[in-house]
Motif scaffolding. Structure first.
Motif, PDB file in Angstrom:
ATOM      1  N   PRO A 131      62.634  52.662 -78.472  1.00 38.21           N
ATOM      2  CA  PRO A 131      61.999  51.887 -79.562  1.00 38.21           C
ATOM      3  C   PRO A 131      60.473  51.966 -79.535  1.00 38.21           C
ATOM      4  O   PRO A 131      59.834  52.028 -80.583  1.00 38.21           O
ATOM      5  CB  PRO A 131      62.464  50.449 -79.307  1.00 38.21           C
ATOM      6  CG  PRO A 131      63.697  50.575 -78.519  1.00 38.21           C
ATOM      7  CD  PRO A 131      63.569  51.822 -77.719  1.00 38.21           C
ATOM      8  N   SER A 163      64.757  46.697 -79.691  1.00 39.05           N
ATOM      9  CA  SER A 163      64.505  47.026 -81.100  1.00 39.05           C
ATOM     10  C   SER A 163      64.554  45.774 -81.966  1.00 39.05           C
ATOM     11  O   SER A 163      63.685  45.567 -82.821  1.00 39.05           O
ATOM     12  CB  SER A 163      65.537  48.030 -81.611  1.00 39.05           C
ATOM     13  OG  SER A 163      65.488  49.212 -80.869  1.00 39.05           O
ATOM     14  N   THR A 192      59.409  55.461 -80.762  1.00 41.72           N
ATOM     15  CA  THR A 192      59.616  55.565 -82.204  1.00 41.72           C
ATOM     16  C   THR A 192      58.468  54.897 -82.963  1.00 41.72           C
ATOM     17  O   THR A 192      57.991  55.420 -83.960  1.00 41.72           O
ATOM     18  CB  THR A 192      60.953  54.912 -82.609  1.00 41.72           C
ATOM     19  OG1 THR A 192      62.006  55.534 -81.882  1.00 41.72           O
ATOM     20  CG2 THR A 192      61.226  55.064 -84.093  1.00 41.72           C
ATOM     21  N   LEU A 193      58.030  53.737 -82.478  1.00 41.78           N
ATOM     22  CA  LEU A 193      56.937  53.011 -83.126  1.00 41.78           C
ATOM     23  C   LEU A 193      55.560  53.488 -82.661  1.00 41.78           C
ATOM     24  O   LEU A 193      54.548  52.966 -83.126  1.00 41.78           O
ATOM     25  CB  LEU A 193      57.074  51.512 -82.846  1.00 41.78           C
ATOM     26  CG  LEU A 193      58.304  50.833 -83.424  1.00 41.78           C
ATOM     27  CD1 LEU A 193      58.385  49.400 -82.944  1.00 41.78           C
ATOM     28  CD2 LEU A 193      58.276  50.873 -84.931  1.00 41.78           C
ATOM     29  N   GLU A 194      55.536  54.440 -81.718  1.00 42.16           N
ATOM     30  CA  GLU A 194      54.301  54.959 -81.132  1.00 42.16           C
ATOM     31  C   GLU A 194      53.459  53.843 -80.530  1.00 42.16           C
ATOM     32  O   GLU A 194      52.247  53.776 -80.702  1.00 42.16           O
ATOM     33  CB  GLU A 194      53.503  55.761 -82.171  1.00 42.16           C
ATOM     34  CG  GLU A 194      54.237  56.996 -82.632  1.00 42.16           C
ATOM     35  CD  GLU A 194      53.602  57.669 -83.824  1.00 42.16           C
ATOM     36  OE1 GLU A 194      52.582  57.160 -84.334  1.00 42.16           O
ATOM     37  OE2 GLU A 194      54.138  58.703 -84.261  1.00 42.16           O
ATOM     38  N   LYS A 195      54.154  52.925 -79.839  1.00 43.13           N
ATOM     39  CA  LYS A 195      53.498  51.847 -79.093  1.00 43.13           C
ATOM     40  C   LYS A 195      53.816  52.049 -77.619  1.00 43.13           C
ATOM     41  O   LYS A 195      54.863  52.565 -77.277  1.00 43.13           O
ATOM     42  CB  LYS A 195      54.054  50.475 -79.490  1.00 43.13           C
ATOM     43  CG  LYS A 195      53.673  49.991 -80.846  1.00 43.13           C
ATOM     44  CD  LYS A 195      54.204  48.593 -81.039  1.00 43.13           C
ATOM     45  CE  LYS A 195      53.811  48.026 -82.381  1.00 43.13           C
ATOM     46  NZ  LYS A 195      54.314  46.666 -82.567  1.00 43.13           N
ATOM     47  N   LEU A 210      61.438  43.649 -81.407  1.00 44.56           N
ATOM     48  CA  LEU A 210      60.243  44.199 -82.060  1.00 44.56           C
ATOM     49  C   LEU A 210      60.266  43.965 -83.564  1.00 44.56           C
ATOM     50  O   LEU A 210      59.213  43.814 -84.188  1.00 44.56           O
ATOM     51  CB  LEU A 210      60.121  45.696 -81.755  1.00 44.56           C
ATOM     52  CG  LEU A 210      59.774  46.043 -80.303  1.00 44.56           C
ATOM     53  CD1 LEU A 210      59.850  47.541 -80.078  1.00 44.56           C
ATOM     54  CD2 LEU A 210      58.407  45.510 -79.929  1.00 44.56           C
ATOM     55  N   PRO A 240      61.111  52.074 -89.581  1.00 43.74           N
ATOM     56  CA  PRO A 240      61.190  53.227 -88.668  1.00 43.74           C
ATOM     57  C   PRO A 240      62.299  53.093 -87.633  1.00 43.74           C
ATOM     58  O   PRO A 240      62.935  54.089 -87.276  1.00 43.74           O
ATOM     59  CB  PRO A 240      59.818  53.266 -87.991  1.00 43.74           C
ATOM     60  CG  PRO A 240      59.119  52.025 -88.358  1.00 43.74           C
ATOM     61  CD  PRO A 240      59.809  51.420 -89.518  1.00 43.74           C
ATOM     62  N   LEU A 241      62.561  51.872 -87.173  1.00 44.72           N
ATOM     63  CA  LEU A 241      63.635  51.674 -86.191  1.00 44.72           C
ATOM     64  C   LEU A 241      65.002  51.887 -86.831  1.00 44.72           C
ATOM     65  O   LEU A 241      65.918  52.414 -86.199  1.00 44.72           O
ATOM     66  CB  LEU A 241      63.548  50.281 -85.567  1.00 44.72           C
ATOM     67  CG  LEU A 241      62.372  50.052 -84.627  1.00 44.72           C
ATOM     68  CD1 LEU A 241      62.303  48.589 -84.214  1.00 44.72           C
ATOM     69  CD2 LEU A 241      62.466  50.931 -83.399  1.00 44.72           C
ATOM     70  N   GLU A 287      57.447  44.972 -90.321  1.00 45.44           N
ATOM     71  CA  GLU A 287      57.147  46.362 -90.688  1.00 45.44           C
ATOM     72  C   GLU A 287      57.772  47.354 -89.713  1.00 45.44           C
ATOM     73  O   GLU A 287      57.885  48.538 -90.028  1.00 45.44           O
ATOM     74  CB  GLU A 287      55.632  46.575 -90.727  1.00 45.44           C
ATOM     75  CG  GLU A 287      54.975  45.868 -91.885  1.00 45.44           C
ATOM     76  CD  GLU A 287      53.467  46.054 -91.890  1.00 45.44           C
ATOM     77  OE1 GLU A 287      52.967  46.901 -91.126  1.00 45.44           O
ATOM     78  OE2 GLU A 287      52.805  45.347 -92.667  1.00 45.44           O
ATOM     79  N   ASN A 288      58.168  46.886 -88.527  1.00 47.01           N
ATOM     80  CA  ASN A 288      58.821  47.766 -87.551  1.00 47.01           C
ATOM     81  C   ASN A 288      60.252  48.107 -87.931  1.00 47.01           C
ATOM     82  O   ASN A 288      60.846  49.014 -87.355  1.00 47.01           O
ATOM     83  CB  ASN A 288      58.826  47.107 -86.165  1.00 47.01           C
ATOM     84  CG  ASN A 288      57.434  46.941 -85.606  1.00 47.01           C
ATOM     85  OD1 ASN A 288      56.516  47.644 -85.986  1.00 47.01           O
ATOM     86  ND2 ASN A 288      57.279  46.004 -84.693  1.00 47.01           N
TER      87      ASN A 288
END
Length: 129
Positions: free
Chosen positions: A49, A83, A52-55, A86, A96-97, A92-93
């Motif tokens: 996760p 997931s 995927t979120l680039e965090k 988040l 993409p998840l 907004e997450n």
């Protein structure tokens, strides 16, 4: 905001995930993340996760209570719980998840054995005569 609670499930595994902003500690059943999942493949699966979120998961303190099932099912349950947490943090997450299929519950379970069969579906060899 103290912490976010989310539940992830896979096969027979249930994971309760507590996510809070912090320094990056990751504890699963009172053990360090790397000792609980020594396999690098499972570590990547659990941290999916965040990739995927680039965090980075270093922004969060994560505490997990997981029970039931095997190590693979537990990794998937934790991934789903993270997931969901988040998404609770920021709506907004979600897209993409969801595109990465991390919010979808994988409901496949082991099928029970039926009487008269060797396993769940395997039968004895058919003899015509």
């Amino acid at each position: 905001m103290s912490y976010l609670v989310a539940v992830g499930r896979r096969k027979r595994s249930i994971a309760r995930v507590f996510v809070s902003p912090g320094t990056g500690s990751f504890i699963i059943n009172k053990k360090e993340f790397q000792t609980y999942f020594p396999s690098e493949l499972l570590q990547m699966k659990v941290l999916e996760p965040f990739t995927t979120l680039e965090k980075g998961h270093g922004q969060y303190d994560i505490k997990v209570n997981v029970s039931g099932g095997g190590i693979n099912g537990q990794a998937d349950a934790i991934r789903m719980g993270i997931s969901r947490a988040l998404v609770k943090e920021d709506e907004e997450n979600k897209s993409p998840l969801k595109r990465a299929r991390l919010l979808t519950r994988d409901s496949r379970k082991v099928e029970r054995k039926k009487y008269g069969k060797k396993k769940a579906r395997k039968s004895t060899q058919f003899s015509k005569r």
